[in-house]
Scaffold this motif. Structure first.
Motif, short mmCIF file in Angstrom:
data_model
loop_
_atom_site.label_atom_id
_atom_site.label_comp_id
_atom_site.label_asym_id
_atom_site.label_seq_id
_atom_site.Cartn_x
_atom_site.Cartn_y
_atom_site.Cartn_z
N LYS A 166 0.84 -1.20 0.00
CA LYS A 166 0.00 0.00 0.00
C LYS A 166 0.88 1.25 0.00
O LYS A 166 1.76 1.40 0.84
CB LYS A 166 -0.92 0.02 1.22
N PHE A 167 0.56 2.13 -0.94
CA PHE A 167 1.28 3.40 -1.06
C PHE A 167 0.39 4.52 -0.52
O PHE A 167 -0.82 4.52 -0.76
CB PHE A 167 1.63 3.68 -2.51
N ARG A 220 8.04 5.21 2.24
CA ARG A 220 7.59 5.15 0.85
C ARG A 220 6.31 4.34 0.69
O ARG A 220 5.42 4.71 -0.05
CB ARG A 220 8.72 4.55 -0.01
N TYR A 221 6.23 3.19 1.33
CA TYR A 221 5.01 2.38 1.27
C TYR A 221 5.02 1.34 2.37
O TYR A 221 6.04 1.14 3.04
CB TYR A 221 4.83 1.71 -0.11
N SER A 222 3.88 0.71 2.54
CA SER A 222 3.75 -0.38 3.51
C SER A 222 3.76 -1.71 2.75
O SER A 222 3.06 -1.85 1.75
CB SER A 222 2.44 -0.23 4.29
N TRP A 266 -0.74 -1.25 6.94
CA TRP A 266 0.12 -0.08 7.15
C TRP A 266 1.13 -0.28 8.28
O TRP A 266 1.65 0.68 8.84
CB TRP A 266 -0.69 1.18 7.44
N ALA A 281 3.35 8.21 -8.39
CA ALA A 281 3.83 8.57 -7.05
C ALA A 281 3.83 10.08 -6.87
O ALA A 281 3.64 10.59 -5.76
CB ALA A 281 5.23 8.00 -6.82
N ASP A 292 6.77 12.23 -1.41
CA ASP A 292 5.66 11.67 -0.63
C ASP A 292 5.30 12.59 0.52
O ASP A 292 4.13 12.87 0.78
CB ASP A 292 6.06 10.30 -0.05
#
Length: 669
Positions: free
Chosen positions: A207-208, A255-257, A262, A532, A273
């Motif tokens: 996830k982003f 950056r992301y999970s 999360w 992004a 981000d």
């Protein structure tokens, strides 16, 4: 033959990381490309970036290995590219990689003919065969053999790929359904239908954090009052802010999970981000009296100023995913480490608060800090955070990519201005002004923009569309915050240069990502999809929409037409892939609403300006100053000597108001 590694003088920290490799790496340029022709060998193109974990892994496994390097040097001209410094090259060869493999990512490994046409692409390759992947040495040997013995097969493959790339670069047509309130409602419904109602966000793992998309949804809620949409926004905002993807001690988002909840981040922290998320959380904090949103906005702004600010007042690109080769070691804790640092009582309390247990969430009993619920004792919370932050600062720290990228710094400027003016934090605005001045001093020359710099050295790479667009938007924000007309001049210069060099002359409103006088690649990149970061095209639409309200009428009409022509391209994106059009949604929401313009004619001792900046919906244009000091204040004096706000939507204006209550009513109408 280029028989030495040539990366030591690069302005890219990523390339410099590879300067000691035994591989004879070259920078992309005429000399390296000509060498491939002269030697009659393919090009091995490796694209990555400094904060990329798997880029480091492949470098250690293969590029530092003497035997692998010998194969590379013998059979290829090896070129290393920083995707952040050359997004044009990254775009072209990422599209090729996706076309060949169905997926992309970094490190990206592409084999090209000497004419730079791709014939085989992939991402990470291991040092030994693994999970149906060949070893990197096996791949090198196979490609070299194919080039030597089946050259025509290579040319046939590259021709097919280039044909596909050129067909993809045709751009999104205008026409079809208008981008109006009905179309936006349909798109928002589709986006909200993809919500992960259990864990927040959209889709599954990884996830982003969708900063631009959340900003668009928030603007939709402000315009429509749709509480279901606001629920989606708040659930996602809360889930991200309470998860491990958010740094509970120092602020800022990873950056992301890697998971859907999360919890476990991919630890790199990117400037873009955090700029996008700062803009969103500051906006949410303005309209929702939520201490979590306000704290996240404040801590993220402070993270930018504390951890990413460079010596010249700009912002570094990223913090690395790894610390001394170990991913995330700076950020993770065991229960025992908490009690050692805080003492028994505070340590146990912190373990419960931050969801740290002996099982761990990141392996080997280590946990990433989360915040499942608000603390009952905020004083204790603040004290514990300070103590843990001090202890963490004594640990080895992740590396920092000090490269200053124009577009990303401009995103940070816009976010700091909007957060600073909306939340009454003038220090953030001051930092934004300093960054803006530095960018124009070092990255802009004769109206043209450079992509990046390192220290006092400006890189050779030309700015791409997003650099011009983001810097124009930032200039408009700085004018609204300061009233200094120099920012209008700078904004207009950028927009005029972008129109001359990036607009498709055969299709006004469609934008190329590289200039008409930039290096010729196998195809000219043109990608209007938001990723992004917002696309250059959607940001141009934002810039023109805002600029049309700020410039003289003779230029306003032209900018307005370009905004409308650009937004017409959003129709297909918002209809067919609305989650990939988050920034398009945000700009379209502002356009459908007017955009709203608030001009505050100032008077001594009053503070209606602060109310305007706190109350105006996202995407509004807010200026303040003396009568006739700017376009929106022409002929607009204070009424009866009182500070006065003039509210307009497009070309229609309300009666002037002199109180915050009346201003709030006018903005909600």
């Amino acid at each position: 033959m280029l028989d030495a590694n040539a990366l030591g003088e690069s302005t890219s920290p990523y390339l410099r990381q590879h300067a000691d490799n035994p591989v004879h790496w070259q920078q992309w340029g005429p000399q390296a490309l000509q060498s491939a022709h002269d030697r009659d060998v393919p090009i091995l193109l490796s694209i990555g970036y400094s904060a990329c974990h798997w880029c480091h892994v492949m470098a250690h496994e293969s590029f530092e290995d003497e035997a692998t390097a010998a194969l590379m040097n013998e059979h290829f001209v090896c070129i290393k590219v920083d995707r952040e410094e050359r997004p044009d090259l990254d775009s072209v060869y990422m599209n090729a990689t996706v076309a060949m493999t169905g997926q992309g990512g970094w490190p990206m490994t592409c084999f090209l003919t000497p004419d730079t046409e791709p014939f085989y692409c992939g991402t990470y390759f291991p040092p030994a065969p693994r999970q149906a992947m060949p070893s990197f040495q096996q791949l090198l040997t196979a490609v070299a053999d194919t080039w030597s013995t089946r050259r025509q097969d290579v040319f046939d493959a590259s021709a097919a790929v280039v044909t596909e790339l050129r067909s993809q670069s045709a751009g999104v047509p205008a026409g079809g359904r208008p981008v109006d309130a009905e179309a936006l409602a349909t798109s928002v419904a589709a986006i909200c239908g993809d919500e992960d109602a259990e864990f927040g966000g959209f889709g599954g793992a990884p996830k982003f954090p969708p900063g631009a998309l959340l900003e668009g949804l928030l603007r939709h809620y402000e315009r429509t009052g749709d509480v279901e949409v606001f629920g989606v926004v708040r659930r996602t905002a809360s889930a991200m802010a309470r998860g491990g993807i958010y740094d509970q001690l120092g602020g800022g988002f990873a950056r992301y999970s890697v998971d859907a909840e999360w919890i476990v981040p991919h630890f790199e922290k990117m400037l873009y981000d955090n700029a996008l998320l700062l803009r969103f959380y500051a906006h949410l904090a303005r309209i929702d009296d939520d201490p979590l949103a306000r704290r996240v906005a404040s801590d993220t702004a402070e993270f930018l100023l504390r951890d990413l600010r460079t010596d010249n007042g700009c912002f570094a690109s990223a913090l690395d995913a790894d610390t001394e080769g170990v991913e995330g070691s700076t950020y993770t804790w065991t229960p025992e480490q908490l009690t050692e640092t805080l003492g028994f009582e505070d340590g146990v309390w912190a373990a419960g608060l931050f969801a740290v247990n002996s099982a761990g969430t990141f392996g080997a009993g280590m946990s990433v800090l989360q915040l499942p619920a608000e603390p009952e004792d905020y004083d204790r919370f603040a004290r514990v955070r300070r103590t843990l932050s001090d202890a963490r600062a004594r640990r080895p720290q992740p590396g920092r990519d000090d490269k200053v990228v124009t577009a990303w710094n401009a995103l940070a400027i816009t976010a700091l201005v909007e957060a600073g003016t909306g939340l009454k934090q003038p220090r953030w605005v001051d930092a934004a002004v300093e960054c803006g001045e530095q960018l124009f001093a070092s990255h802009v020359e004769s109206g043209r923009v450079r992509r990046a710099s390192l220290g006092s050295a400006v890189g050779a790479a030309s700015g791409v569309l997003e650099d011009y667009a983001c810097l124009a938007v930032a200039s408009a924000a700085l004018f609204q915050a300061t009233g200094d007309a120099v920012w209008i001049e700078r904004m207009s210069s950028l927009l005029d240069a972008a129109t001359e060099h990036f607009c498709d002359p055969d299709d006004v409103g469609s934008w190329f990502d590289t200039a008409d006088d930039a290096e010729t690649l196998v195809t000219r990149p043109r990608d209007p999809i938001d990723g992004a970061t917002p696309s250059g095209a959607s940001t141009m639409a934002e810039a023109f929409l805002t600029a049309a309200a700020l410039v003289d009428p003779e230029f306003s009409a032209r900018y307005g037409e370009l905004a409308a022509a650009s937004l017409a391209r959003a129709a297909l994106i918002l209809e067919r892939a609305p989650r990939s059009g988050g920034h398009w949604l945000a700009v379209a929401e502002a356009a459908v609403r007017g955009p709203i313009q608030v001009a505050v004619s100032t008077a001594p001792g009053a503070d209606l300006v602060s109310a305007a900046r706190a109350l105006a919906p996202g995407g509004s244009v807010v200026v303040a100053g003396k009568t006739d000091s700017s376009v929106l204040l022409m002929g607009r004096p204070p009424v009866d000597g009182a500070e006065t706000a003039y509210v307009c939507r497009g070309f229609v204006c309300d009666r002037p108001v002199t109180s915050a209550e009346d201003l709030a009513f006018a903005l909600k109408r």
